[in-house]
Design an enzyme around this catalytic site. Structure first.
Site, PDB file in Angstrom:
ATOM      1  N   GLU A  87       0.829  -1.209   0.000  1.00  0.00           N
ATOM      2  CA  GLU A  87       0.000   0.000   0.000  1.00  0.00           C
ATOM      3  C   GLU A  87       0.862   1.257   0.000  1.00  0.00           C
ATOM      4  O   GLU A  87       0.511   2.260  -0.632  1.00  0.00           O
ATOM      5  CB  GLU A  87      -0.928   0.000   1.220  1.00  0.00           C
ATOM      6  CG  GLU A  87      -2.015  -1.070   1.174  1.00  0.00           C
ATOM      7  CD  GLU A  87      -2.897  -0.923  -0.058  1.00  0.00           C
ATOM      8  OE1 GLU A  87      -3.305   0.215  -0.376  1.00  0.00           O
ATOM      9  OE2 GLU A  87      -3.169  -1.954  -0.705  1.00  0.00           O
ATOM     10  N   SER A 132      19.236  -8.155  -8.579  1.00  0.00           N
ATOM     11  CA  SER A 132      18.150  -8.286  -9.553  1.00  0.00           C
ATOM     12  C   SER A 132      18.375  -9.343 -10.633  1.00  0.00           C
ATOM     13  O   SER A 132      17.430 -10.023 -11.024  1.00  0.00           O
ATOM     14  CB  SER A 132      17.872  -6.930 -10.203  1.00  0.00           C
ATOM     15  OG  SER A 132      17.335  -6.035  -9.254  1.00  0.00           O
ATOM     16  N   HIS A 139       3.395 -10.311  -9.732  1.00  0.00           N
ATOM     17  CA  HIS A 139       4.845 -10.533  -9.680  1.00  0.00           C
ATOM     18  C   HIS A 139       5.524  -9.433  -8.863  1.00  0.00           C
ATOM     19  O   HIS A 139       6.387  -9.700  -8.025  1.00  0.00           O
ATOM     20  CB  HIS A 139       5.439 -10.560 -11.090  1.00  0.00           C
ATOM     21  CG  HIS A 139       6.938 -10.622 -11.089  1.00  0.00           C
ATOM     22  ND1 HIS A 139       7.632 -11.763 -10.763  1.00  0.00           N
ATOM     23  CD2 HIS A 139       7.887  -9.667 -11.338  1.00  0.00           C
ATOM     24  CE1 HIS A 139       8.940 -11.519 -10.820  1.00  0.00           C
ATOM     25  NE2 HIS A 139       9.118 -10.264 -11.160  1.00  0.00           N
TER      26      HIS A 139
END
Length: 472
Positions: free
Chosen positions: A149, A235, A364
């Site tokens: 959120e 990453s 994802h």
């Protein structure tokens, strides 16, 4: 055909006499009968082993039926000696089938209603440990919800949840030793949470402030902690697997009572680093536990478009690595499988592969809308009917170890603490711009110095393009 086999026997006999090959034709010992497994054994904690067919309690290993049926002909009872080792031969043209007709069974302990399946083979969990496991799973749920959120509100730039995979996170962490070195992918913050990484530390990393150990250089959710033996998330997909093989080998050389543990998603198994990592670990006999979260989706690519094999578990056997398939939504099964795998890795100095079957309930990442490639009803089904947190909660409640009062109190306190951590993280100053150029070289190179001067000038010229409080 009979004539052809007769010629083959004559040819072998002639070769033995004329070329002296009798030394490399060795009779195979058939005195030991092939093992026959019961349905219970196949549904129990089963590790695929490429070289043995023995089963023992703590390091359960059972071989599956061979993919290739051995011929009953007399000639096939002999072996040829090659540089790669002795191998039997056959007089038939016979190809290995692409896959077994029967899929490798999935080890589980709890059914969907949180009840222990009768005759289940699992490692007992104490009340204290079970309660802590559930508390951490619930905390991870709250953390994912609030940070997600916060990203939607524009307070952080990116986030990625573990919804649907909480059991893999927490149960695997509970089964490990603090000395074990973890090389995560990016959907394992629960492992770090279990090891003591605080909600404040999670918030500081996501906001990239001065208290962030990565000095604000990484995207949110790229956590790392030297204190907790948790490598910083990177990453690029699957790069951590060959690194884990190296870490495991280093632990072996230093004679440490620990192993390397690394995580990967099903999509990452299509990377070359997956195969390099497994092969390296197998050849070097490095103590590494490879945990693959087979959650059905590699972003928008379904597993049916990812591979044609029987999932991931069979890939370990191909590299000579013991492997097991486990219900990743069953916390007790994950705990037992990972703890058993760790014991094998450390005591026997060998790698082990675990395929944890699960489902990625969340998108994802915050950059993805999974409803574009899968049905909303499918997501809802897994969120409600196959929820790993709810399943484990039912078992803990049935034991009288948890109540609705405990539930309400935990979630309320966790939410309050996390909101406070976010508010504090937002108030911290950001890292100064100079940190962008530090820690690359011992002494800055000339081109780096030039880039730093140029960037400072740009910020001074166009300050409106940079956040308030941005320090040069």
């Amino acid at each position: 055909m009979a004539m052809w086999f007769a010629r083959s026997r004559n040819l072998v006999s002639s070769l033995r006499q004329n070329l002296g090959l009798s030394a490399i034709l060795i009779k195979r010992n058939h005195s030991s009968p092939r093992p026959v497994f019961t349905n219970y054994q196949l549904s129990s904690k089963v590790f695929l082993d490429p070289s043995t067919s023995f089963r023992h309690e703590s390091t359960a290993v059972e071989s599956q039926p061979d993919l290739v049926q051995q011929s009953d002909h007399e000639d096939d009872a002999q072996e040829l000696d090659f540089p790669g080792g002795k191998v039997g031969y056959t007089s038939e043209i016979k190809f290995i089938p692409e896959s077994s007709s029967r899929r490798i069974p999935c080890y589980r302990v709890l059914n969907e209603h949180g009840k222990i399946i009768s005759d289940s083979d699992f490692i007992p969990v104490s009340e204290k440990l079970a309660v802590r496991m559930y508390e951490q799973m619930a905390t991870l749920q709250v953390m994912d919800h609030i940070f997600y959120e916060a990203q939607r509100q524009g307070r952080i730039s990116f986030y990625l949840t573990s919804v649907g995979e909480e059991a893999i996170n927490i149960a695997s962490a509970a089964a490990l030793s603090p000395e074990d070195v973890v090389l995560p992918q990016y959907r394992e913050p629960g492992v770090l949470l279990w090891r003591g990484f605080t909600l404040e530390e999670f918030a500081n990393q996501c906001f990239g402030n001065k208290a962030d150990y990565g000095k604000g250089r990484q995207m949110p959710i790229h956590y790392g902690s030297n204190q907790h033996n948790y490598f910083t998330v990177s990453s690029p997909i699957a790069t951590q697997l060959p690194q884990a093989a190296g870490v495991g080998y280093a632990l072996k050389m230093e004679k440490k009572n620990a192993c390397a543990v690394t995580f990967i998603g099903d999509g990452g198994t299509s990377e070359g680093d997956f195969h390099a990592g497994l092969n390296f670990a197998a050849v070097m006999e490095a103590p590494v536990v490879f945990i693959c979260r087979n959650n059905g989706w590699a972003i928008s690519t379904h597993i049916s478009e990812q591979f044609r094999s029987d999932g991931i578990v069979v890939k370990g056997q191909a590299y000579g690595i013991r492997s097991i398939r486990v219900d990743g939504n069953d916390a007790l099964a994950v705990y037992s499988a990972v703890r058993s795998a760790r014991e094998m890795a450390v005591t026997e100095q060998r790698p082990v592969l675990i395929e944890a079957m699960t489902y990625r309930v969340g998108h994802h990442s915050t950059s993805d809308d999974s409803t574009k490639y899968r049905e909303a009803d499918e997501i809802q089904y897994w969120k409600m009917s196959r929820n790993p947190v709810n399943r484990f909660k039912k078992w803990v409640e049935d034991n009288g170890w948890w109540s609705e009062e405990d539930e309400s109190k935990l979630r309320s306190i966790t939410r309050k603490q996390l909101l406070q951590a976010i508010q504090a993280a937002e108030k911290w100053e950001k890292q100064p711009l100079t940190e962008l150029f530090n820690d690359v070289y011992d002494v800055k190179t000339k081109n780096l110095e030039e880039q730093e001067v140029g960037l400072k000038a740009l910020v001074e010229k166009q300050p409106q393009d940079y956040p308030t409080g941005f320090h040069i």
